[in-house]
Design a protein around this motif. Structure first.
Motif, PDB file in Angstrom:
ATOM      1  N   ARG A 153      52.154  19.881  59.272  1.00  0.00           N
ATOM      2  CA  ARG A 153      52.688  20.227  57.947  1.00  0.00           C
ATOM      3  C   ARG A 153      52.665  21.721  57.652  1.00  0.00           C
ATOM      4  NH1 ARG A 153      49.710  16.748  54.887  1.00  0.00           N
ATOM      5  NH2 ARG A 153      51.150  15.103  55.556  1.00  0.00           N
ATOM      6  N   ASP A 154      51.566  22.372  57.903  1.00  0.00           N
ATOM      7  CA  ASP A 154      51.437  23.783  57.535  1.00  0.00           C
ATOM      8  C   ASP A 154      51.534  24.733  58.733  1.00  0.00           C
ATOM      9  OD1 ASP A 154      51.010  23.034  54.849  1.00  0.00           O
ATOM     10  OD2 ASP A 154      48.885  22.688  55.262  1.00  0.00           O
ATOM     11  N   SER A 155      52.014  24.223  59.861  1.00  0.00           N
ATOM     12  CA  SER A 155      52.008  25.039  61.083  1.00  0.00           C
ATOM     13  C   SER A 155      53.326  25.753  61.338  1.00  0.00           C
ATOM     14  CB  SER A 155      51.703  24.142  62.288  1.00  0.00           C
ATOM     15  OG  SER A 155      52.780  23.234  62.498  1.00  0.00           O
ATOM     16  N   GLY A 156      54.389  25.361  60.641  1.00  0.00           N
ATOM     17  CA  GLY A 156      55.700  25.923  60.931  1.00  0.00           C
ATOM     18  C   GLY A 156      56.395  25.229  62.079  1.00  0.00           C
ATOM     19  N   ALA A 157      55.740  24.209  62.666  1.00  0.00           N
ATOM     20  CA  ALA A 157      56.346  23.451  63.755  1.00  0.00           C
ATOM     21  C   ALA A 157      57.328  22.432  63.186  1.00  0.00           C
ATOM     22  CB  ALA A 157      55.270  22.755  64.577  1.00  0.00           C
ATOM     23  N   VAL A 158      58.193  21.940  64.047  1.00  0.00           N
ATOM     24  CA  VAL A 158      59.240  21.006  63.635  1.00  0.00           C
ATOM     25  C   VAL A 158      59.034  19.669  64.336  1.00  0.00           C
ATOM     26  CG1 VAL A 158      61.721  20.546  63.636  1.00  0.00           C
ATOM     27  CG2 VAL A 158      60.878  22.873  63.273  1.00  0.00           C
ATOM     28  N   HIS A 159      59.062  18.597  63.549  1.00  0.00           N
ATOM     29  CA  HIS A 159      59.080  17.254  64.135  1.00  0.00           C
ATOM     30  C   HIS A 159      60.544  16.916  64.390  1.00  0.00           C
ATOM     31  CE1 HIS A 159      58.404  13.041  64.904  1.00  0.00           C
ATOM     32  NE2 HIS A 159      59.231  12.713  63.910  1.00  0.00           N
ATOM     33  N   VAL A 160      60.972  16.920  65.645  1.00  0.00           N
ATOM     34  CA  VAL A 160      62.375  16.728  65.991  1.00  0.00           C
ATOM     35  C   VAL A 160      62.815  15.294  65.734  1.00  0.00           C
ATOM     36  CG1 VAL A 160      64.064  16.838  67.859  1.00  0.00           C
ATOM     37  CG2 VAL A 160      62.249  18.562  67.703  1.00  0.00           C
ATOM     38  N   THR A 207      59.024   1.816  70.616  1.00  0.00           N
ATOM     39  CA  THR A 207      59.218   1.134  71.890  1.00  0.00           C
ATOM     40  C   THR A 207      58.233  -0.008  72.069  1.00  0.00           C
ATOM     41  OG1 THR A 207      59.161   1.418  74.307  1.00  0.00           O
ATOM     42  CG2 THR A 207      57.709   2.819  73.013  1.00  0.00           C
ATOM     43  N   GLU A 208      58.578  -0.944  72.949  1.00  0.00           N
ATOM     44  CA  GLU A 208      57.638  -1.973  73.366  1.00  0.00           C
ATOM     45  C   GLU A 208      56.553  -1.337  74.235  1.00  0.00           C
ATOM     46  OE1 GLU A 208      57.711  -5.214  72.528  1.00  0.00           O
ATOM     47  OE2 GLU A 208      59.473  -4.886  71.264  1.00  0.00           O
ATOM     48  N   PHE A 209      55.450  -2.062  74.411  1.00  0.00           N
ATOM     49  CA  PHE A 209      54.347  -1.568  75.236  1.00  0.00           C
ATOM     50  C   PHE A 209      54.627  -1.836  76.711  1.00  0.00           C
ATOM     51  CE2 PHE A 209      50.829  -0.847  72.097  1.00  0.00           C
ATOM     52  CZ  PHE A 209      50.364   0.309  72.684  1.00  0.00           C
ATOM     53  N   SER A 210      55.553  -1.112  77.287  1.00  0.00           N
ATOM     54  CA  SER A 210      55.811  -1.222  78.719  1.00  0.00           C
ATOM     55  C   SER A 210      56.358   0.103  79.205  1.00  0.00           C
ATOM     56  CB  SER A 210      56.803  -2.352  79.018  1.00  0.00           C
ATOM     57  OG  SER A 210      58.135  -1.954  78.763  1.00  0.00           O
ATOM     58  N   VAL A 211      56.125   0.401  80.483  1.00  0.00           N
ATOM     59  CA  VAL A 211      56.583   1.663  81.047  1.00  0.00           C
ATOM     60  C   VAL A 211      58.108   1.732  81.016  1.00  0.00           C
ATOM     61  CG1 VAL A 211      56.669   3.050  83.161  1.00  0.00           C
ATOM     62  CG2 VAL A 211      54.525   1.929  82.490  1.00  0.00           C
ATOM     63  N   HIS A 212      58.769   0.634  81.378  1.00  0.00           N
ATOM     64  CA  HIS A 212      60.234   0.624  81.417  1.00  0.00           C
ATOM     65  C   HIS A 212      60.831   0.884  80.043  1.00  0.00           C
ATOM     66  CE1 HIS A 212      64.325  -0.488  82.474  1.00  0.00           C
ATOM     67  NE2 HIS A 212      64.330  -1.315  81.438  1.00  0.00           N
ATOM     68  N   GLU A 213      60.371   0.133  79.035  1.00  0.00           N
ATOM     69  CA  GLU A 213      60.908   0.298  77.681  1.00  0.00           C
ATOM     70  C   GLU A 213      60.591   1.690  77.134  1.00  0.00           C
ATOM     71  OE1 GLU A 213      62.850  -1.736  76.129  1.00  0.00           O
ATOM     72  OE2 GLU A 213      62.750  -3.362  77.586  1.00  0.00           O
ATOM     73  N   ALA A 214      59.404   2.196  77.444  1.00  0.00           N
ATOM     74  CA  ALA A 214      59.026   3.532  76.976  1.00  0.00           C
ATOM     75  C   ALA A 214      59.913   4.595  77.609  1.00  0.00           C
ATOM     76  CB  ALA A 214      57.561   3.799  77.289  1.00  0.00           C
ATOM     77  N   ALA A 215      60.264   4.415  78.879  1.00  0.00           N
ATOM     78  CA  ALA A 215      61.136   5.379  79.539  1.00  0.00           C
ATOM     79  C   ALA A 215      62.507   5.427  78.876  1.00  0.00           C
ATOM     80  CB  ALA A 215      61.273   5.021  81.022  1.00  0.00           C
ATOM     81  N   GLU A 216      63.056   4.259  78.542  1.00  0.00           N
ATOM     82  CA  GLU A 216      64.362   4.216  77.880  1.00  0.00           C
ATOM     83  C   GLU A 216      64.289   4.878  76.505  1.00  0.00           C
ATOM     84  OE1 GLU A 216      67.197   3.190  79.295  1.00  0.00           O
ATOM     85  OE2 GLU A 216      65.989   2.917  81.104  1.00  0.00           O
ATOM     86  N   ALA A 217      63.212   4.629  75.764  1.00  0.00           N
ATOM     87  CA  ALA A 217      63.061   5.232  74.436  1.00  0.00           C
ATOM     88  C   ALA A 217      62.889   6.746  74.544  1.00  0.00           C
ATOM     89  CB  ALA A 217      61.874   4.607  73.706  1.00  0.00           C
ATOM     90  N   ALA A 218      62.117   7.201  75.536  1.00  0.00           N
ATOM     91  CA  ALA A 218      61.884   8.638  75.703  1.00  0.00           C
ATOM     92  C   ALA A 218      63.166   9.371  76.057  1.00  0.00           C
ATOM     93  CB  ALA A 218      60.821   8.867  76.779  1.00  0.00           C
ATOM     94  N   LEU A 219      64.066   8.720  76.776  1.00  0.00           N
ATOM     95  CA  LEU A 219      65.340   9.348  77.118  1.00  0.00           C
ATOM     96  C   LEU A 219      66.122   9.748  75.872  1.00  0.00           C
ATOM     97  CD1 LEU A 219      66.734   7.343  80.168  1.00  0.00           C
ATOM     98  CD2 LEU A 219      66.163   9.780  80.086  1.00  0.00           C
ATOM     99  N   THR A 220      66.040   8.920  74.817  1.00  0.00           N
ATOM    100  CA  THR A 220      66.768   9.243  73.589  1.00  0.00           C
ATOM    101  C   THR A 220      66.210  10.491  72.920  1.00  0.00           C
ATOM    102  OG1 THR A 220      65.368   7.879  72.145  1.00  0.00           O
ATOM    103  CG2 THR A 220      67.200   6.767  73.255  1.00  0.00           C
ATOM    104  N   LEU A 221      64.943  10.805  73.200  1.00  0.00           N
ATOM    105  CA  LEU A 221      64.324  11.992  72.622  1.00  0.00           C
ATOM    106  C   LEU A 221      64.588  13.244  73.457  1.00  0.00           C
ATOM    107  CD1 LEU A 221      60.848  10.423  71.727  1.00  0.00           C
ATOM    108  CD2 LEU A 221      62.767  10.805  70.176  1.00  0.00           C
ATOM    109  N   LEU A 222      64.723  13.067  74.759  1.00  0.00           N
ATOM    110  CA  LEU A 222      64.864  14.217  75.657  1.00  0.00           C
ATOM    111  C   LEU A 222      66.326  14.595  75.903  1.00  0.00           C
ATOM    112  CD1 LEU A 222      62.160  13.267  78.320  1.00  0.00           C
ATOM    113  CD2 LEU A 222      61.924  14.832  76.384  1.00  0.00           C
ATOM    114  N   ASP A 223      67.223  13.620  75.813  1.00  0.00           N
ATOM    115  CA  ASP A 223      68.633  13.863  76.104  1.00  0.00           C
ATOM    116  C   ASP A 223      69.375  14.308  74.846  1.00  0.00           C
ATOM    117  OD1 ASP A 223      71.014  14.039  77.426  1.00  0.00           O
ATOM    118  OD2 ASP A 223      71.408  11.874  77.436  1.00  0.00           O
ATOM    119  N   THR A 224      68.999  15.479  74.332  1.00  0.00           N
ATOM    120  CA  THR A 224      69.617  16.035  73.127  1.00  0.00           C
ATOM    121  C   THR A 224      69.881  17.518  73.342  1.00  0.00           C
ATOM    122  OG1 THR A 224      67.471  16.561  72.144  1.00  0.00           O
ATOM    123  CG2 THR A 224      68.392  14.386  71.630  1.00  0.00           C
ATOM    124  N   PRO A 225      70.788  18.113  72.551  1.00  0.00           N
ATOM    125  CA  PRO A 225      71.079  19.552  72.733  1.00  0.00           C
ATOM    126  C   PRO A 225      69.860  20.442  72.553  1.00  0.00           C
ATOM    127  CG  PRO A 225      72.761  18.501  71.393  1.00  0.00           C
ATOM    128  CD  PRO A 225      71.676  17.494  71.565  1.00  0.00           C
TER     129      PRO A 225
END
Length: 356
Positions: free
Chosen positions: A228-235, A240-258
């Motif tokens: 909140r007070d750090s000047g950082a940005v929550h992008v 996601t479900e509790f699985s490596v596969h589902e987490a990977a798919e969810a993480a892609l939506t966060l990383l594959d952005t401009p």
């Protein structure tokens, strides 16, 4: 001619040996049956001499006598058995909770029955046949981990977990009513975000489980407060479900952005493993291009390469402390709710962000 009359009795040595009784022990030790019962119940102090106790134990060993604990517990109206309810048996965190709880129970002559709950926190309660609808008839108490009190009540039947059945909650809302043993997850998350801020990160994203439990709400609140007070940005964040596969798919939506984040904060080490897969699918290096963190410090944290920066939660101690609190409650003492410390463990998955 064949022999007539009743068949001959088999030789005495061919008959199964009768199970020795307390009466047999008393006779061999030269004491009364009541003295044998006192010794084996551990209630001899101040009533029987140590010499007599030794004689009873020696006679019991010679005869191979073992007291019938089931019958004794039935007479006392107890089973010396408690129920441990966990969300899943597949997560190593709850395996460590069970180990700690079982060791504490064994030290006080209790057994533990473990049950993975079919109810997920924060979801609609689906109808199912609970094997513990009358749990109070077979159990002395309940230790429940990472569950809402309402969900536990539904699981065990009725408006509560059995009339008068003692209950201690782990990793659960402290204001719910029963005694709780928690881990300071908010402090752990604050330390984690502070570490990333000190490295220079200002663009953050979150990977969170699709579960609305108390512990995950506490982590989210601490994460937001630290930014909140750090000047950082929550992008952004992704559920996601509790699985490596589902987490990977969810993480892609966060990383594959401009403008992707430079730090990805995951609410569990399993989710972080999925984030590793997503990062490498995007051609990103860890930690040069993206810092990734976890939570719990499961064994997978040191299997990943680079090893994972995470928050260590003392799962074994959580189970041990919770079981001790429950057994104290059974002994008539009211344990205080308590919190155990979480520990930031910095490894190779975090570094200053690359210049862009």
């Amino acid at each position: 001619m064949p022999p007539t009359g009743p068949p001959a009795e088999p030789p005495a040595t061919d008959r199964p040996a009768a199970r020795p009784t307390s009466k047999d022990v008393a006779k061999l030790a030269g004491v009364s049956q009541s003295t044998v019962s006192l010794v084996h119940a551990g209630k001899w102090h101040g009533r029987v001499s140590e010499r007599t106790v030794q004689a009873v134990h020696e006679a019991s060993g010679t005869l191979g006598y073992r007291p019938n604990q089931a019958a004794r517990h039935l007479r006392l109206g107890t089973t010396r058995t408690v129920l441990l309810v966990v969300p899943a048996l597949t997560n190593p965190f709850f395996g460590a909770v069970h180990t700690g709880a079982s060791e504490a129970a064994a030290r006080r002559d209790f057994s533990v029955v473990v049950y993975p709950s079919p109810i997920r926190a924060g979801t609609e309660l689906a109808p199912f046949a609970s094997p513990f609808a009358a749990a109070h008839t077979a159990l002395d108490g309940v230790l429940a981990s990472s569950m809402a009190l309402e969900s536990l009540s539904e699981l065990l039947g009725g408006t509560g977990p059995g009339p008068g059945l003692p209950l201690v909650m782990l990793d659960s809302a402290p204001e719910a009513g029963p005694p709780t043993v928690n881990v300071e997850v908010a402090a752990g998350m604050h330390a984690l975000v502070t570490h990333l801020l000190a490295l220079g990160h200002r663009r953050f994203a979150r990977l969170v489980p699709d579960i609305d439990g108390w512990t995950f709400t506490a982590r989210e609140n601490a994460y937001r407060a630290a930014l909140r007070d750090s000047g950082a940005v929550h992008v952004a964040h992704a559920r996601t479900e509790f699985s490596v596969h589902e987490a990977a798919e969810a993480a892609l939506t966060l990383l594959d952005t401009p403008e992707p984040p430079t730090a990805l904060v995951c609410d569990d080490d399993v989710l972080a493993a999925g984030a590793y897969k997503a990062a490498r699918r995007q051609g990103l290096r860890i930690p040069e291009d993206i810092s990734i963190t976890g939570f719990d410090d499961l064994i997978i944290a040191t299997v990943l390469e680079p090893e994972l920066t995470t928050v260590r939660l003392p799962a074994h101690r959580l189970g041990e402390t919770g079981m001790t609190a429950l057994l104290d409650l059974l002994d008539g003492r009211r344990p205080e709710s308590t919190s155990l410390a979480a520990e930031l463990t910095v490894r190779g998955s975090t570094a200053p962000p690359a210049r862009r």
